[in-house]
Design a protein around this motif. Structure first.
Motif, short mmCIF file in Angstrom:
data_model
loop_
_atom_site.label_atom_id
_atom_site.label_comp_id
_atom_site.label_asym_id
_atom_site.label_seq_id
_atom_site.Cartn_x
_atom_site.Cartn_y
_atom_site.Cartn_z
N LYS A 42 24.69 23.15 39.68
CA LYS A 42 25.49 24.05 40.71
C LYS A 42 26.44 24.88 40.13
O LYS A 42 26.62 26.05 40.53
CB LYS A 42 26.19 22.83 41.80
CG LYS A 42 25.30 21.66 42.39
CD LYS A 42 25.82 20.89 43.15
CE LYS A 42 27.20 20.05 42.51
NZ LYS A 42 26.47 18.97 41.42
N SER A 43 27.42 24.43 39.15
CA SER A 43 28.14 25.40 38.67
C SER A 43 27.62 26.38 37.91
O SER A 43 28.06 27.56 37.72
CB SER A 43 29.20 24.46 37.73
OG SER A 43 29.91 23.63 38.40
N THR A 44 26.55 26.00 37.00
CA THR A 44 25.81 26.99 36.37
C THR A 44 25.38 28.29 37.22
O THR A 44 25.52 29.28 37.17
CB THR A 44 24.46 26.24 35.54
OG1 THR A 44 25.13 25.29 34.78
CG2 THR A 44 23.67 27.37 34.89
N PHE A 86 36.78 28.89 41.27
CA PHE A 86 36.45 28.38 40.23
C PHE A 86 36.64 26.73 40.49
O PHE A 86 37.40 26.31 41.00
CB PHE A 86 37.15 28.61 39.00
CG PHE A 86 36.65 29.72 38.18
CD1 PHE A 86 36.80 30.86 38.99
CD2 PHE A 86 36.46 29.94 36.70
CE1 PHE A 86 36.28 32.14 38.21
CE2 PHE A 86 36.07 31.00 36.29
CZ PHE A 86 36.24 32.08 36.84
N GLN A 87 35.74 25.85 39.82
CA GLN A 87 35.87 24.50 39.94
C GLN A 87 37.02 24.18 39.12
O GLN A 87 37.90 23.21 39.50
CB GLN A 87 34.39 23.88 39.33
CG GLN A 87 34.67 22.37 39.42
CD GLN A 87 33.35 21.39 38.86
OE1 GLN A 87 32.35 22.34 38.72
NE2 GLN A 87 33.31 20.30 39.09
N TYR A 88 37.32 24.90 37.91
CA TYR A 88 38.44 24.66 36.95
C TYR A 88 39.07 25.90 36.60
O TYR A 88 38.79 26.66 36.03
CB TYR A 88 37.87 24.09 35.81
CG TYR A 88 37.18 22.52 35.90
CD1 TYR A 88 37.68 21.51 36.28
CD2 TYR A 88 35.77 22.77 35.55
CE1 TYR A 88 36.87 20.25 36.33
CE2 TYR A 88 35.19 21.41 35.68
CZ TYR A 88 35.68 20.59 35.96
OH TYR A 88 34.96 19.24 36.15
N LEU A 171 32.23 28.99 46.56
CA LEU A 171 33.44 27.92 46.32
C LEU A 171 32.80 27.02 45.49
O LEU A 171 32.14 26.03 46.07
CB LEU A 171 34.07 27.62 47.59
CG LEU A 171 35.02 28.37 48.23
CD1 LEU A 171 34.10 29.67 48.91
CD2 LEU A 171 35.73 27.79 49.22
N ASP A 172 33.34 26.71 44.21
CA ASP A 172 32.79 25.47 43.46
C ASP A 172 33.69 24.49 43.64
O ASP A 172 34.86 24.48 42.74
CB ASP A 172 32.55 25.88 41.95
CG ASP A 172 31.60 25.00 41.35
OD1 ASP A 172 31.44 23.83 41.87
OD2 ASP A 172 31.57 25.40 40.18
N GLU A 173 33.23 23.27 44.31
CA GLU A 173 34.23 22.11 44.52
C GLU A 173 35.76 22.40 44.72
O GLU A 173 36.68 21.90 44.13
CB GLU A 173 33.92 21.18 43.28
CG GLU A 173 32.64 20.62 43.13
CD GLU A 173 32.46 19.59 42.14
OE1 GLU A 173 33.50 18.80 41.86
OE2 GLU A 173 31.29 19.25 41.43
N THR A 174 35.76 23.33 45.59
CA THR A 174 37.44 23.82 45.78
C THR A 174 37.97 22.53 46.42
O THR A 174 39.33 22.42 46.46
CB THR A 174 37.35 24.90 46.85
OG1 THR A 174 36.66 26.08 45.98
CG2 THR A 174 38.74 25.38 47.24
MG LIG Z 1 29.98 21.77 38.90
#
Ligand SMILES: [Mg+2]
Ligand SMILES: Nc1ncnc2c1ncn2[C@@H]1O[C@H](COP(=O)(O)OP(=O)(O)OP(=O)(O)O)[C@@H](O)[C@H]1O
Lengths: 252, 426
Positions: A42-44, A86-88, A171-174
């Protein structure tokens, strides 16, 4: 709005295929959610769409409003309307949050041939938007994300999104690291941006976020592919039963 | 003890090309300094203290030529209200300078005090330099004391309404300048001194600073942009009780720069900050060599040095904190960092602590690294073009040093120069 066809991506440095044929279309005005087990890619997907180094697209395409984005530099994609929360979120010591926001807003306007915002218009805009996200003046002055709590970082991502008004918000794991109240704030921030001309791709592990940001479509990603697509009920199914049944059903 | 043969002959060759100026009341000091030079010999590459920086061109009798560079921009500090003292190729230019009188401060040329029998500066000229020769020899500073052609002695007795700006213009491609200044800040007095300009093709500058109890001196220097210029500068400072001394140096270009600072905290509760930011390209070689001695209780010292190096440039940092016996409650901080914009550039650092007191807090750190790729991508993902993003990160890297400048307007003026340097390299 965003159209992804048969996207195959491997790591540049390693012989490791991560995305193995992703097909996904997010229409303007719609909210799509992606769920899926850890490490499914997913993040990729979100990084590849925003242009991060280290990945190699081996097949497939991705277009935004008909324009091929995979050939663009990250800043060009941003100006074209892609935004990744970003997730991070990254800490940038020495660069004030305000300077950062203003540089970004004006760089995008310039790239689109629009006039830069005046200092006072910009200030008014930031203050108003920061207030709805409960981001205080002190946080705006601090270096980008430095010393911010997990939740503050995520709220700061949404502030950037609100300021940049992108066409396609990813939105990645916001929701990760947010307490209940912050989750509401962030969701309200996102919902305020929901608009006919704007698409959303919301990556999450939890139904909880989707209670606030109601998705139109839910996708399940596993092993580098979208293996199942459905309505909001799909997220509830994951919440209740986990991924095992779906994975078995789809033969992953 | 006899000097090694090579050192002796190099020293002799340089000294043979020079004549001791008429000294007047400074004659004794000049003679003593000359004998220090003869005893120590001028530095060569075998000296441990010159391991990272080749002193040859600073020592040799003939100064290498350096083209005068027209930067095409207003000289640094032009926009500030200041008292200008101009030197062209190391010689005072009365025409270009302001009237030297200002309430709370007295400024005199060295040449004008020489014929006086008694002068306060006599007790300082060459005195702090001589003290600074142990434990490490600084022969180029002694050479300066002996042969300085010009310079000013500044006595701060109050709080002057504006800073004194020592302007060093470079006029001739073959100039070889030696300037020596003495600054005495009296008890409770405070002033700011600004310095800017390339000064000469080769520049040897020495400044001795004596800050009495409760006095304060801020020194901000911008070394000129001439690419081929060479400079060896020495700053000797002695701090009394509850005094404050803060120095910042911006270096942009210059083929060779060696800035030495020797600071002695001799009174309790004194504060000394010394910082520098430099940006350089190609054959740029920049050396900061600092020696701080804590010899009193509850003093604070900070060293913050940042270097941005690209295209094969070299940065050097040698910094030492010596805490003498009894210098309890010392708070010593030292950081030296380089940002290498490519693989060809290098940073050589030798941080040292030597502590003979038990109740002290001293820390030092030195790092060398490239632009943070994560940060760069984050900025770009928000639409900031790569070069602008890289410049933002570079300025952010320099920020800790620039923040050492007390005056925000002066700091902003220096940052503008840094931005200009970066923008010209896009
Ligand atoms: Mg991820
Ligand atoms: N730069 C990289 N180097 C090595 N492996 C990588 C890299 N980027 C991604 N991967 C691998 O690719 C796979 C997919 O990672 P990705 O971060 O996209 O997963 P994810 O679906 O976002 O997971 P999570 O739910 O835990 O956030 C994982 O096996 C991960 O280890």
């Amino acid at each position: 709005m965003l159209e992804i066809k048969n996207l195959h991506v491997k790591l540049e440095e390693e012989d490791k295929q991560i995305l193995k044929g992703v097909n996904l279309t997010v229409e303007a005005g719609k909210v799509h959610a992606i769920m899926g087990p850890n490490g499914s890619g997913k993040s990729t997907l979100s990084y590849v769409l925003s242009g991060r180094d280290g990945y190699e697209v081996t097949d497939g395409e991705a277009t935004l409003a008909g324009e091929d984005i995979l050939e663009m530099e990250p800043e060009e994609r941003a100006a074209a309307g892609i935004f990744l929360a970003f997730q991070y979120p990254v800490e940038i010591p020495g660069v004030g949050n305000m300077t950062f926001l203003r540089t970004a807003v004006n760089a995008q306007r310039k790239a689109r041939g629009e006039e830069e915002l005046s200092a006072s218009d910009f200030l008014k805009d930031v203050r108003a938007k920061a207030k709805t996200l409960k981001i205080d003046a002190e946080m705006l002055k601090r270096p980008v994300n430095v010393g911010f709590s997990g939740g503050e970082k995520k709220r700061n991502e949404i502030l950037q999104m609100a300021m940049l008004e992108p066409k396609m918000c990813i939105l990645d794991e916001t929701d990760s690291g947010l307490d209940v109240d912050a989750m509401k704030l962030v969701s309200e921030g996102v919902n305020a941006l929901r608009d006919e001309g704007r698409g959303f791709l919301v990556i999450t592990h939890y139904q909880r976020l989707l209670d606030h940001i109601k998705p139109d479509v839910v996708h399940i990603m596993a092993d580098g592919r979208i293996i199942k697509t459905g309505g909001p009920e799909l997220a509830l199914e994951v919440e209740n039963n986990g991924y095992a049944d779906i994975l078995a059903e789809e033969g992953v | 003890m006899a000097l090694p043969e090579r050192k002796q002959s190099d020293t002799d060759a340089r000294l043979a090309a020079m004549t001791l100026p008429e000294g007047g009341c400074l004659a004794e000091a000049r003679k003593a300094a000359l004998s220090r030079v003869q005893t120590m010999g001028l530095p060569n590459r075998r000296d441990e203290y010159w391991k990272y920086t080749r002193p040859d061109t600073l020592v040799q009798a003939d100064a290498p030529t350096a083209a005068v560079f027209d930067a095409g921009e207003a000289p640094m500090f032009d926009e500030f209200d200041r008292l200008k003292v101009v030197f062209v190729d190391g010689v005072f230019d009365a025409e270009a300078s302001d009237d030297l009188s200002l309430e709370g401060i007295s400024i005199e040329r060295i040449a004008d005090i020489c014929d006086k029998d008694i002068h306060w500066a006599k007790d300082l000229y060459g005195v702090l330099e001589a003290r600074g020769q142990t434990p490490v020899a600084r022969p180029l500073a002694a050479l300066n004391t002996a042969f300085a052609q010009d310079g000013v002695v500044i006595r701060v007795t109050g709080t002057p309404s504006k800073p004194v700006n020592l302007v060093y213009r470079h006029g001739s491609d073959s100039s070889d300048a030696i300037l020596h200044h003495v600054v005495r800040v009296e008890s409770g007095a405070s002033a700011t001194i600004l310095e800017n300009g390339p000064a000469a093709s080769r520049f040897n500058k020495c400044m001795e600073v004596d800050v009495a109890d409760g006095g304060a001196l801020h020194l901000v220097r911008a070394q000129g942009r001439d690419h081929e210029r060479r400079a060896a500068t020495h700053l000797f400072a002695r701090l009394g009780t509850e005094s404050v001394f803060k120095a910042f140096t911006l270096t942009v270009n210059g083929v060779l720069t060696r800035n030495e600072a020797v600071i002695e905290l001799t009174g309790d509760d004194a504060v000394a900050h010394i910082a520098g930011a430099c940006v350089g390209d190609g054959d740029f070689h920049h050396d900061d060599t600092v020696f701080i001695t804590h010899d009193a209780v509850n003093c604070e010292s900070r060293q913050v040095f940042k270097k941005v190096l690209r295209n094969g440039a070299t940065g050097v940092f040698q910094g030492k904190i010596l805490v003498k016996e009894g210098a309890q409650k010392t708070d010593g901080y030292q950081i030296s960092q380089s940002l290498l914009l490519d693989d060809d550039s290098q940073f050589l650092a030798k941080p040292e602590l030597e502590i003979y007191a038990d109740d002290v807090a001293c820390s030092h750190g030195s790092t060398s690294g490239a632009i943070d790729e994560e940060g760069l991508f984050y900025l770009r993902s928000r639409g900031v073009p790569t070069d602008v993003a890289a410049d933002l990160l570079t300025l952010a890297f320099l920020a800790e040093a620039v923040e050492e400048i007390e005056d925000d307007e002066i700091a902003a003026a220096l940052v503008a120069r840094l931005e200009g340097w970066l923008a010209r390299r896009r």
